[in-house]
Design a protein around this motif. Structure first.
Motif, PDB file in Angstrom:
ATOM      1  N   LEU A 116       0.800  -1.233   0.000  1.00  0.00           N
ATOM      2  CA  LEU A 116       0.000   0.000   0.000  1.00  0.00           C
ATOM      3  C   LEU A 116       0.830   1.280   0.000  1.00  0.00           C
ATOM      4  O   LEU A 116       0.512   2.215  -0.730  1.00  0.00           O
ATOM      5  CB  LEU A 116      -0.956  -0.038   1.216  1.00  0.00           C
ATOM      6  CG  LEU A 116      -1.924   1.124   1.432  1.00  0.00           C
ATOM      7  CD1 LEU A 116      -2.822   1.349   0.225  1.00  0.00           C
ATOM      8  CD2 LEU A 116      -2.791   0.868   2.672  1.00  0.00           C
ATOM      9  N   ASN A 117       1.880   1.347   0.803  1.00  0.00           N
ATOM     10  CA  ASN A 117       2.597   2.616   0.987  1.00  0.00           C
ATOM     11  C   ASN A 117       3.899   2.755   0.201  1.00  0.00           C
ATOM     12  O   ASN A 117       4.543   3.808   0.253  1.00  0.00           O
ATOM     13  CB  ASN A 117       2.903   2.856   2.467  1.00  0.00           C
ATOM     14  CG  ASN A 117       1.667   3.208   3.280  1.00  0.00           C
ATOM     15  OD1 ASN A 117       1.531   2.798   4.431  1.00  0.00           O
ATOM     16  ND2 ASN A 117       0.747   3.954   2.698  1.00  0.00           N
ATOM     17  N   HIS A 118       4.290   1.706  -0.521  1.00  0.00           N
ATOM     18  CA  HIS A 118       5.510   1.830  -1.325  1.00  0.00           C
ATOM     19  C   HIS A 118       5.344   0.952  -2.560  1.00  0.00           C
ATOM     20  O   HIS A 118       5.082   1.440  -3.657  1.00  0.00           O
ATOM     21  CB  HIS A 118       6.723   1.422  -0.473  1.00  0.00           C
ATOM     22  CG  HIS A 118       8.049   1.748  -1.094  1.00  0.00           C
ATOM     23  ND1 HIS A 118       8.203   2.605  -2.139  1.00  0.00           N
ATOM     24  CD2 HIS A 118       9.307   1.293  -0.805  1.00  0.00           C
ATOM     25  CE1 HIS A 118       9.487   2.686  -2.479  1.00  0.00           C
ATOM     26  NE2 HIS A 118      10.168   1.900  -1.689  1.00  0.00           N
ATOM     27  N   ALA A 178       0.467  10.872  -1.110  1.00  0.00           N
ATOM     28  CA  ALA A 178       0.645   9.955  -2.220  1.00  0.00           C
ATOM     29  C   ALA A 178      -0.189   8.683  -2.040  1.00  0.00           C
ATOM     30  O   ALA A 178      -0.801   8.186  -2.984  1.00  0.00           O
ATOM     31  CB  ALA A 178       2.115   9.577  -2.333  1.00  0.00           C
ATOM     32  N   SER A 179      -0.221   8.163  -0.813  1.00  0.00           N
ATOM     33  CA  SER A 179      -0.744   6.801  -0.641  1.00  0.00           C
ATOM     34  C   SER A 179      -2.254   6.668  -0.759  1.00  0.00           C
ATOM     35  O   SER A 179      -2.765   5.560  -0.879  1.00  0.00           O
ATOM     36  CB  SER A 179      -0.291   6.233   0.702  1.00  0.00           C
ATOM     37  OG  SER A 179       1.106   6.188   0.736  1.00  0.00           O
ATOM     38  N   GLY A 180      -2.971   7.779  -0.732  1.00  0.00           N
ATOM     39  CA  GLY A 180      -4.412   7.691  -0.925  1.00  0.00           C
ATOM     40  C   GLY A 180      -4.793   7.481  -2.385  1.00  0.00           C
ATOM     41  O   GLY A 180      -5.919   7.055  -2.689  1.00  0.00           O
ATOM     42  N   ASP A 199      -8.930   7.577   2.087  1.00  0.00           N
ATOM     43  CA  ASP A 199      -7.523   7.641   2.514  1.00  0.00           C
ATOM     44  C   ASP A 199      -7.023   6.247   2.889  1.00  0.00           C
ATOM     45  O   ASP A 199      -7.817   5.340   3.125  1.00  0.00           O
ATOM     46  CB  ASP A 199      -7.333   8.628   3.670  1.00  0.00           C
ATOM     47  CG  ASP A 199      -5.948   9.300   3.631  1.00  0.00           C
ATOM     48  OD1 ASP A 199      -5.104   8.921   2.793  1.00  0.00           O
ATOM     49  OD2 ASP A 199      -5.705  10.195   4.457  1.00  0.00           O
ATOM     50  N   ASP A 200      -5.710   6.125   2.896  1.00  0.00           N
ATOM     51  CA  ASP A 200      -5.123   4.813   3.205  1.00  0.00           C
ATOM     52  C   ASP A 200      -5.258   4.482   4.687  1.00  0.00           C
ATOM     53  O   ASP A 200      -5.657   3.370   5.040  1.00  0.00           O
ATOM     54  CB  ASP A 200      -3.655   4.732   2.745  1.00  0.00           C
ATOM     55  CG  ASP A 200      -2.760   5.829   3.315  1.00  0.00           C
ATOM     56  OD1 ASP A 200      -3.278   6.873   3.766  1.00  0.00           O
ATOM     57  OD2 ASP A 200      -1.525   5.644   3.303  1.00  0.00           O
ATOM     58  N   PHE A 201      -4.944   5.439   5.575  1.00  0.00           N
ATOM     59  CA  PHE A 201      -5.015   5.205   7.019  1.00  0.00           C
ATOM     60  C   PHE A 201      -5.923   6.222   7.684  1.00  0.00           C
ATOM     61  O   PHE A 201      -5.971   7.388   7.292  1.00  0.00           O
ATOM     62  CB  PHE A 201      -3.629   5.334   7.669  1.00  0.00           C
ATOM     63  CG  PHE A 201      -2.842   4.052   7.675  1.00  0.00           C
ATOM     64  CD1 PHE A 201      -2.970   3.156   8.734  1.00  0.00           C
ATOM     65  CD2 PHE A 201      -1.978   3.735   6.631  1.00  0.00           C
ATOM     66  CE1 PHE A 201      -2.252   1.969   8.751  1.00  0.00           C
ATOM     67  CE2 PHE A 201      -1.251   2.547   6.645  1.00  0.00           C
ATOM     68  CZ  PHE A 201      -1.396   1.665   7.700  1.00  0.00           C
TER      69      PHE A 201
HETATM   70 NA    NA Z   1      -0.089   7.309   4.305  1.00  0.00          NA
END
Ligand code: NA
Ligand code: G4P
Ligand code: NA
Length: 190
Positions: free
Chosen positions: A26-28, A59-61, A124-126
């Motif tokens: 998810l984040n990379h 970025a991660s969303g 959003d991711d988190f």
């Molecule tokens: Na994030």
């Protein structure tokens, strides 16, 4: 969402009682197939709500938001992060402090892309303390647009964001809800 929970268990790393590392999908590095399932799940939960736009944060969303936008057939806007920003009158701007990173950044969305006719799904991711979500809510409010709900990939239910946003009456759909990261172990809220 079962496949997401399995992925968290098999490829996530508990860094501390507060932080879960999910750089493997998810984040990379991103798992496109899982992202597609995530997009499908958000679309199922928020279909027939008259959503016109999805708004997320770089970025991660972006990956989960784009997959949800594809399924719902609506554009995706990512709020851009700036370390500093000179005043410009065609931007909606909101400041957000990241506890994880101990940095303040400024989020901005061009007024070109969001207006009072829009009905927005935030993604959003988190969800941790909810500061990012509150900044997005602020940006959407500046546009005069309304909010259909908030889609979160991973909610850390033991932090304050979920309760704070619930108290404000927002509909939140989190695909994995983590009750605890104690003892280096992920415990989900059922
Ligand atoms: Na994030
Ligand atoms: P909040 O917005 O809910 O208050 O959370 P916080 O300030 O703690 O979050 C700041 C950044 O850290 C966000 O990413 C958020 O997604 C991420 N984050 C929060 N908790 C965790 C966690 O347990 N694990 C991981 N991997 N990330 C977490 P960001 O700054 O927007 O960065 P990016 O990922 O988009 O580059
Ligand atoms: Na994020």
């Amino acid at each position: 969402m079962e496949s997401l929970k399995q992925k968290i268990c098999s490829e996530g790393t508990v860094l501390s009682e507060q932080v879960l590392k999910v750089d493997a999908f998810l984040n990379h590095q991103i798992d496109p197939q899982l992202m597609q399932q995530i997009g499908h799940e958000f679309a199922e939960r928020f279909k027939n709500q008259g959503i016109t736009k999805i708004v997320t944060i770089e970025a991660s969303g972006i990956a989960p938001a784009v997959m949800a936008g594809l399924e719902l057939g609506v554009p995706v806007i990512f709020a851009r992060k700036y370390q500093s920003l000179t005043l410009t009158d065609n931007l909606y701007i909101s400041k957000v402090f990241s506890f994880t990173k101990q940095t303040e950044s400024t989020l901005a969305i061009s007024s070109k892309h969001l207006n009072a006719d829009d009905h927005v799904l935030l993604v959003d991711d988190f969800l941790a303390n909810g500061h990012a979500a509150k900044a997005l809510i602020d940006l959407v409010g500046q546009a005069g647009a309304s909010i259909a709900g908030i889609g979160v990939v991973i909610e850390k239910s033991f932090q304050s964001g979920r309760a704070a946003l619930d108290a404000e009456g927002y509909r939140i759909e989190s695909l994995a809800r983590i009750q605890s990261l104690a003892g280096g172990k992920v415990t989900f809220l059922e």
